[in-house]
Write an enzyme that holds these catalytic residues in place. Structure first.
Site, PDB file in Angstrom:
ATOM      1  N   ASP A  52      38.552  46.992  44.168  1.00  0.00           N
ATOM      2  CA  ASP A  52      38.861  45.913  45.098  1.00  0.00           C
ATOM      3  C   ASP A  52      39.575  46.571  46.284  1.00  0.00           C
ATOM      4  OD1 ASP A  52      39.500  43.302  46.136  1.00  0.00           O
ATOM      5  OD2 ASP A  52      41.514  43.573  45.321  1.00  0.00           O
ATOM      6  N   ASP A 111      43.651  44.237  41.757  1.00  0.00           N
ATOM      7  CA  ASP A 111      45.104  44.024  41.817  1.00  0.00           C
ATOM      8  C   ASP A 111      45.568  42.944  40.862  1.00  0.00           C
ATOM      9  OD1 ASP A 111      44.022  41.895  43.173  1.00  0.00           O
ATOM     10  OD2 ASP A 111      45.597  41.805  44.689  1.00  0.00           O
ATOM     11  N   ASP A 130      40.998  38.790  40.544  1.00  0.00           N
ATOM     12  CA  ASP A 130      39.918  39.666  40.080  1.00  0.00           C
ATOM     13  C   ASP A 130      39.565  39.483  38.611  1.00  0.00           C
ATOM     14  OD1 ASP A 130      39.386  41.134  42.492  1.00  0.00           O
ATOM     15  OD2 ASP A 130      41.321  42.111  42.220  1.00  0.00           O
TER      16      ASP A 130
END
Length: 639
Positions: free
Chosen positions: A343, A531, A535
């Protein structure tokens, strides 16, 4: 607190006390059993040595029989327990070998088998205990009591389970924080190494978020709890670590299945060897010895013990260094992955913005443009405003007035009576500013209707991002990919700084999963690093999902590996650790099978003595255990 509650609480403490007492008694019993086993072993070895120098024919036999009894006693106990539970292990093979040797009149050899096996077993137990130490250290980070601050200002010591969210607790010097919370009073330091793996203490004061498991320094602090005891950081870490040992990887599962089939098969082959060889050569004693060598040499100890021990050692080293892995399956998946997907915001970047460049116009310089922008944004709480103000000199608030802010557009303020505009090109155009020299996407600044310059921002890339990705590629990762919902320019800039091979931008959460599946189909094993805020679906879809920090509950449940201290630099060492673990397991499998096969061939042609068969089992097992116990000894993490 009601009387009933007090009574229940006292009962809980009594129960915990009993548990502690039982645990202590159990440890004492194990220690006594270990001493007894060592004494029996020493006595058996002494009798074997005496029998070697004894005169006559009867005395060596008597001493040999006693030596066999003393050395085989613990093995017999283990076999009886296995029979009661209808299970088979290498213990049955050893006992059969000892009994067969006695039937052949080889009492000293039978005792030697028992002695060598017990010595090896003790050394193995010591290696296992060493590997368990890291896991045990993690499970001791929890403190189950809290000093509850009552409304009258007094403190009551209660079980941490009884503390409700929003309560005030007092944490005394050098106590562990029992529950997550926010410091409301006091100044101190905290040792967070048990949670994050970091060795340096952190300063704590009003507003600091403390995690359970941290150790307070020399100052007493008051904490307002933000979680229940069972949902606090230490409890969650312990729960994840304890569950990890129950989740086996492919290698571990294969070895477990292999051992269950292998043990009865070996006994059958040994019987066949003895019968066929005896019939063919009319020499049953010789072929019984060869069958005995076959039995001893083919014990699967090296595989059954060292494979789980190796994964256990790897997970223990990881946990000690702030890397929580939910099972050997995910450590194995990370080690074998060919691509790592990241990410962007909050993972490769810090989530904060920084100034990329300042372009002055109409006779103004960079410092003046930055100062005017900071004046306009001084009262704003927007992340862009904070980034601009952090890079500019302090502003005298007395000179500022009439501040206004329009969401998604920009801010306006009077500086010593002069109107400053700071925002989008559209905002300045609406105020009749000549925007012909301004660019879309930049922060545009004007004073008294004249454009003075532009500021472009960029995401602040984590310091360790580029070196981490470079290290992963050196360790065998073929591709580093970035998935982000951000725009093309921002994605391109971060990818370039980090050494990302490929990136996809402007993605919605469901589109990230689609891209991840495409990458998996191309590379096979894929790891996703996020993080932990939004996600969770992608973390769950990857072969191994890595969450940065102990963030949301959903992310912690979806992730397979958690970096407790939010340090991106730990990913490459963790990958190296798990590759080392898998490599050690492969070595153990190949080495143990190769040695056993060699001894079995030598035994079949009558060239392998009993001591060589014992080495093929106990000796090889000890070498494999030693290899497993060395895993992670040179692990170097970024501090």
């Amino acid at each position: 607190m009601s009387k009933e509650h007090n009574h229940e609480h006292e009962h809980q403490h009594e129960h915990h006390g009993c548990d502690g007492c039982c645990e202590h008694c159990h440890e004492h019993e194990e220690e006594e059993e270990s001493k007894l086993s060592l004494i029996l072993l020493a006595a058996s070895a002494a009798l074997v040595l005496i029998s070697l120098i004894s005169m006559g024919t009867v005395m060596p036999i008597i001493l040999g029989i006693i030596a066999v009894g003393l050395s085989a006693y613990p093995i017999v106990i283990s076999v009886v327990k296995n029979i009661k539970h209808f299970s088979l292990s290498e213990m049955e093979l050893m006992l059969i070998a000892i009994v067969a040797a006695c039937c052949l009149g080889e009492f000293r050899e039978a005792a030697a088998v028992g002695i060598l096996y017990r010595v090896g077993e003790m050394l193995e137990e010591k290696a296992v205990a060493k590997s368990r130490k890291n896991i045990d250290e993690v499970t001791k980070i929890q403190q189950d009591f809290a000093n509850l601050l009552l409304s009258d200002g007094t403190v009551e010591k209660v079980h941490a389970d009884d503390v409700e969210v929003g309560s005030l607790i007092k944490v005394m010097p050098y106590e562990r924080f029992p529950i997550d919370g926010i410091v409301t009073e006091g100044i101190s330091t905290a040792d967070a190494s048990a949670i994050t793996g970091e060795s340096m203490p952190v300063d704590i004061s009003y507003g600091f978020n403390v995690k359970s498991g941290m150790v307070n320094g020399k100052g007493a602090v008051t904490v307002k709890t933000t979680a229940e005891f069972g949902d606090s950081t230490a409890s969650r870490i312990i729960r994840m670590v304890e569950e990890a040992s129950e989740r086996k990887g492919k290698t571990q599962k294969a070895i477990t299945k292999f051992a269950k089939i292998y043990t009865p098969a070996v006994v059958g082959f040994a019987v066949i060897i003895a019968i066929i060889g005896s019939i063919a050569t009319k020499n049953p004693a010789e072929w019984a010895k060869r069958a005995l060598v076959f039995l001893v040499a083919s014990c699967p100890c090296a595989l059954v013990i060292s494979i789980p021990l190796g994964f256990y050692a790897g997970l223990g080293v990881a946990a000690k260094n702030g890397i929580i892995v939910k099972g050997s399956a995910f450590a194995e998946a990370f080690a074998k992955a060919r691509a790592v997907v990241f990410d962007k915001t909050g993972t490769l970047t810090t989530g904060k913005l920084e100034i990329d460049k300042v372009v002055p116009l109409n006779g103004f310089n960079e410092q003046q443009v930055l100062a005017l922008a900071a004046a306009a944004e001084h009262f704003s709480s927007h992340p862009i405003a904070k980034s601009i103000c952090a890079s500019a000199p302090e502003i005298d608030e007395a000179l500022l007035s009439d501040f206004t802010e329009t969401a998604g557009n920009g801010a306006s303020v009077l500086l010593a009576g002069k109107r400053i505009l700071c925002g989008s090109k559209k905002m300045l155009a609406e105020e009749d500013v000549d925007v012909s020299m301004l660019h879309e996407g930049d922060i545009c600044i004007a004073i008294e209707g004249v454009a003075v310059g532009m500021i472009s921002l960029k995401s602040k890339v984590r310091d360790s991002a580029a070196s981490m990705i470079s290290a992963l590629k050196m360790q065998g990762i073929e591709s580093a990919v970035m998935l982000t919902g951000d725009n093309e320019n921002a994605a391109k800039q971060v990818a370039s700084e980090c050494g990302i091979d490929k990136y996809f931008c402007g993605l919605m959460p469901e589109e990230k999963i689609q891209k991840l599946e495409e990458i998996k189909s191309q590379y096979g094993g894929v790891v996703y690093v996020g993080d932990g805020i939004n996600d969770a679906p992608v973390l769950a879809a990857a072969d191994a999902g890595i969450a940065m920090g102990l963030g949301t509950q959903a992310a912690n449940e979806a992730a397979d590996i958690i970096l407790t201290n939010d340090d991106l630099g730990r990913i490459a060492p963790a990958h190296g650790l798990f590759k080392e673990t898998v490599s050690a397991m492969k070595f153990n499998i190949v080495f143990s099978l190769a040695v056993k096969l060699l001894v079995l061939i030598l035994g079949a042609v009558g060239m392998a003595p009993i001591w060589l068969a014992v080495f093929a089992d106990v000796g090889v097992c000890l070498i494999c255990v030693l290899v497993s116990s060395m895993i992670g000894t040179d692990l170097k993490l970024k501090k």
